[in-house]
Design an enzyme around this catalytic site. Structure first.
Site, mmCIF file in Angstrom:
data_model
loop_
_atom_site.group_PDB
_atom_site.id
_atom_site.type_symbol
_atom_site.label_atom_id
_atom_site.label_comp_id
_atom_site.label_asym_id
_atom_site.label_seq_id
_atom_site.Cartn_x
_atom_site.Cartn_y
_atom_site.Cartn_z
ATOM 1 N N ASP A 6 0.743 -1.288 -0.054
ATOM 2 C CA ASP A 6 0.048 0.135 0.108
ATOM 3 C C ASP A 6 0.931 1.348 -0.048
ATOM 4 O O ASP A 6 2.141 1.143 0.332
ATOM 5 C CB ASP A 6 -0.802 0.074 1.253
ATOM 6 C CG ASP A 6 -1.950 1.097 1.154
ATOM 7 O OD1 ASP A 6 -2.520 1.323 -0.026
ATOM 8 O OD2 ASP A 6 -2.185 1.849 2.260
ATOM 9 N N SER A 7 0.408 2.333 -0.385
ATOM 10 C CA SER A 7 1.018 3.461 -0.319
ATOM 11 C C SER A 7 1.467 4.095 1.133
ATOM 12 O O SER A 7 2.254 4.761 1.346
ATOM 13 C CB SER A 7 0.325 4.849 -0.921
ATOM 14 O OG SER A 7 -1.018 4.679 -0.312
ATOM 15 N N CYS A 31 -4.286 -1.622 -2.268
ATOM 16 C CA CYS A 31 -4.420 0.069 -2.414
ATOM 17 C C CYS A 31 -5.213 0.180 -3.805
ATOM 18 O O CYS A 31 -4.797 -0.315 -4.847
ATOM 19 C CB CYS A 31 -3.087 0.439 -2.584
ATOM 20 S SG CYS A 31 -3.008 2.379 -3.167
ATOM 21 N N HIS A 56 -7.715 2.691 3.293
ATOM 22 C CA HIS A 56 -7.561 3.875 4.483
ATOM 23 C C HIS A 56 -8.843 3.721 5.300
ATOM 24 O O HIS A 56 -8.844 4.262 6.483
ATOM 25 C CB HIS A 56 -6.957 5.027 4.131
ATOM 26 C CG HIS A 56 -5.506 5.091 4.108
ATOM 27 N ND1 HIS A 56 -4.783 4.579 2.993
ATOM 28 C CD2 HIS A 56 -4.502 5.403 4.987
ATOM 29 C CE1 HIS A 56 -3.699 4.797 2.921
ATOM 30 N NE2 HIS A 56 -3.339 5.536 3.924
ATOM 31 N N CYS A 95 -11.167 2.806 -0.748
ATOM 32 C CA CYS A 95 -9.882 3.219 -0.307
ATOM 33 C C CYS A 95 -9.648 2.333 0.955
ATOM 34 O O CYS A 95 -10.255 2.442 2.032
ATOM 35 C CB CYS A 95 -9.703 4.618 -0.131
ATOM 36 S SG CYS A 95 -8.151 5.121 0.717
ATOM 37 N N GLU A 106 -3.652 9.326 7.526
ATOM 38 C CA GLU A 106 -2.177 9.166 7.941
ATOM 39 C C GLU A 106 -1.612 10.066 8.892
ATOM 40 O O GLU A 106 -0.603 9.893 9.677
ATOM 41 C CB GLU A 106 -1.640 9.396 6.409
ATOM 42 C CG GLU A 106 -1.604 8.509 5.345
ATOM 43 C CD GLU A 106 -0.676 7.394 5.369
ATOM 44 O OE1 GLU A 106 0.328 7.442 5.687
ATOM 45 O OE2 GLU A 106 -1.196 6.264 5.195
ATOM 46 N N TYR A 127 -0.830 8.676 -2.474
ATOM 47 C CA TYR A 127 -0.926 8.396 -3.753
ATOM 48 C C TYR A 127 -2.111 9.124 -4.550
ATOM 49 O O TYR A 127 -1.924 9.200 -5.850
ATOM 50 C CB TYR A 127 -0.761 6.878 -4.213
ATOM 51 C CG TYR A 127 0.676 6.085 -3.955
ATOM 52 C CD1 TYR A 127 1.644 6.646 -3.311
ATOM 53 C CD2 TYR A 127 0.641 4.903 -4.632
ATOM 54 C CE1 TYR A 127 2.914 6.070 -3.345
ATOM 55 C CE2 TYR A 127 2.003 3.986 -4.857
ATOM 56 C CZ TYR A 127 2.846 4.677 -3.935
ATOM 57 O OH TYR A 127 4.178 4.121 -3.828
HETATM 58 N N1 DGL Z 1 -4.858 2.936 0.483
HETATM 59 C C1 DGL Z 1 -5.028 3.926 -0.617
HETATM 60 C C2 DGL Z 1 -6.227 3.314 -1.603
HETATM 61 O O1 DGL Z 1 -6.838 2.495 -1.043
HETATM 62 C C3 DGL Z 1 -4.785 5.282 -0.432
HETATM 63 C C4 DGL Z 1 -4.244 5.893 -1.033
HETATM 64 C C5 DGL Z 1 -3.325 7.250 -1.078
HETATM 65 O O2 DGL Z 1 -2.201 7.141 -0.774
HETATM 66 O O3 DGL Z 1 -4.047 8.119 -1.516
HETATM 67 O O4 DGL Z 1 -6.395 3.729 -2.389
#
Ligand code: DGL
Length: 275
Positions: free
Chosen positions: A11-12, A74, A195, A193, A159, A43
């Site tokens: 993941d990012s 992600c 997150h 997402c 985050e 990301y």
């Molecule tokens: N967890 C990532 C997703 O599912 C998130 C992304 C991000 O880094 O913006 O899209």
């Protein structure tokens, strides 16, 4: 069985830990290697090309560690990089390796949740602009109407650990209201997402009780379990010592603190540089 062939989970940042948690719950026998590219997260606001380059670099890192199968936990990377990596890069790097995403397994069953045939999707700018969910849902459930809303501030809130504070409420409510304004018939909201499961309590607070809110962790883990059953040639190569190793491209201390929240228990991470 390979001596060291953990399943790679990428993941990012921290979001993929919500998927790793469900994978470990359902399939505890396997070894897992997790990488959060925290130094370059989020990301979601980056261009197609940058997300592709970053994701490819991380996928190559997994391959160097001995993983032959990597899950992009992600949505942004799945939407913007997965197809190119599968079609263009994998045949050159190693045609026996596999890279899987989170969009396809989600889309395959999302239609089972809605009674009004109307779904709302919440995701990052990148995921929403890619229209991946619109395109993929149409293939599996052509009668379903899909409405989308980008929530660009939700990943930064998560985050930076500000998601549970009162100040977060404004932006959580704002994006939900913007989604719900698009159709009164939405009865299912997909958190597209990895997150967003951390925000679920707050999302619930601003959503009518009759609306189902779907997170992806369990869906992805169940689908992956079935994938391994139907691909014994891949399953037999996965090493099975129940080991979990976590890596981050940013601070180990920050990562360890967050992993307790996202994964449910604190794990020690190691820092690596990706280039
Ligand atoms: N967890 C990532 C997703 O599912 C998130 C992304 C991000 O880094 O913006 O899209």
């Amino acid at each position: 069985m390979a001596a060291n062939n953990p399943i790679g989970v990428f993941d990012s940042g921290y979001g993929g830990l919500t998927v790793l948690k469900e994978l470990v719950n359902k399939l505890p026998q396997y070894d897992y290697l997790y990488l959060g590219d925290n130094a370059r997260a989020p990301y979601g606001s980056r261009s197609f090309d940058v997300v592709y380059q970053y994701t490819l670099q991380c996928v190559n890192w997994f391959f160097k560690q001995g993983c032959s199968l990597v899950i992009l936990a992600c949505n942004t990377a799945s939407a913007k990089a997965l197809r190119t990596i599968q079609q263009k890069d994998l045949p050159k790097i190693n045609p026996d390796n596999r890279v899987l995403g989170v969009i396809r397994p989600t889309v395959e069953i999302i239609g089972n949740y809605t009674k009004t045939n109307t779904i709302g999707i919440l995701g990052t700018n990148g995921t929403i602009q890619s229209e991946s969910y619109l395109i993929e849902i149409k293939k599996f459930f052509p009668d379903i109407k899909v409405f989308q809303q980008a929530c660009p501030l939700w990943v930064p809130l998560v985050e930076s650990n500000e998601y549970d504070n009162e100040g977060a409420d404004y932006f959580i409510k704002k994006y939900i209201d913007e989604l719900m304004k698009q159709s009164k018939n939405i009865d299912t909201i997909l958190l597209a997402c990895t997150h967003y499961p951390l925000l679920i309590k707050k999302i619930r607070q601003f959503t009518s009780e009759s609306i189902k809110i779907i997170s992806q962790g369990e869906i992805v883990a169940e689908s992956f379990k079935n994938y391994l059953v139907s691909h014994p040639e891949i399953e037999k190569n996965c090493s099975k010592n129940g080991r979990i190793e976590l890596y981050t491209t940013d601070s180990e201390e920050d990562f360890d603190r967050h992993s307790a929240v996202f994964f449910g228990r604190a794990l020690k991470s190691k820092h690596i540089n990706i280039e």
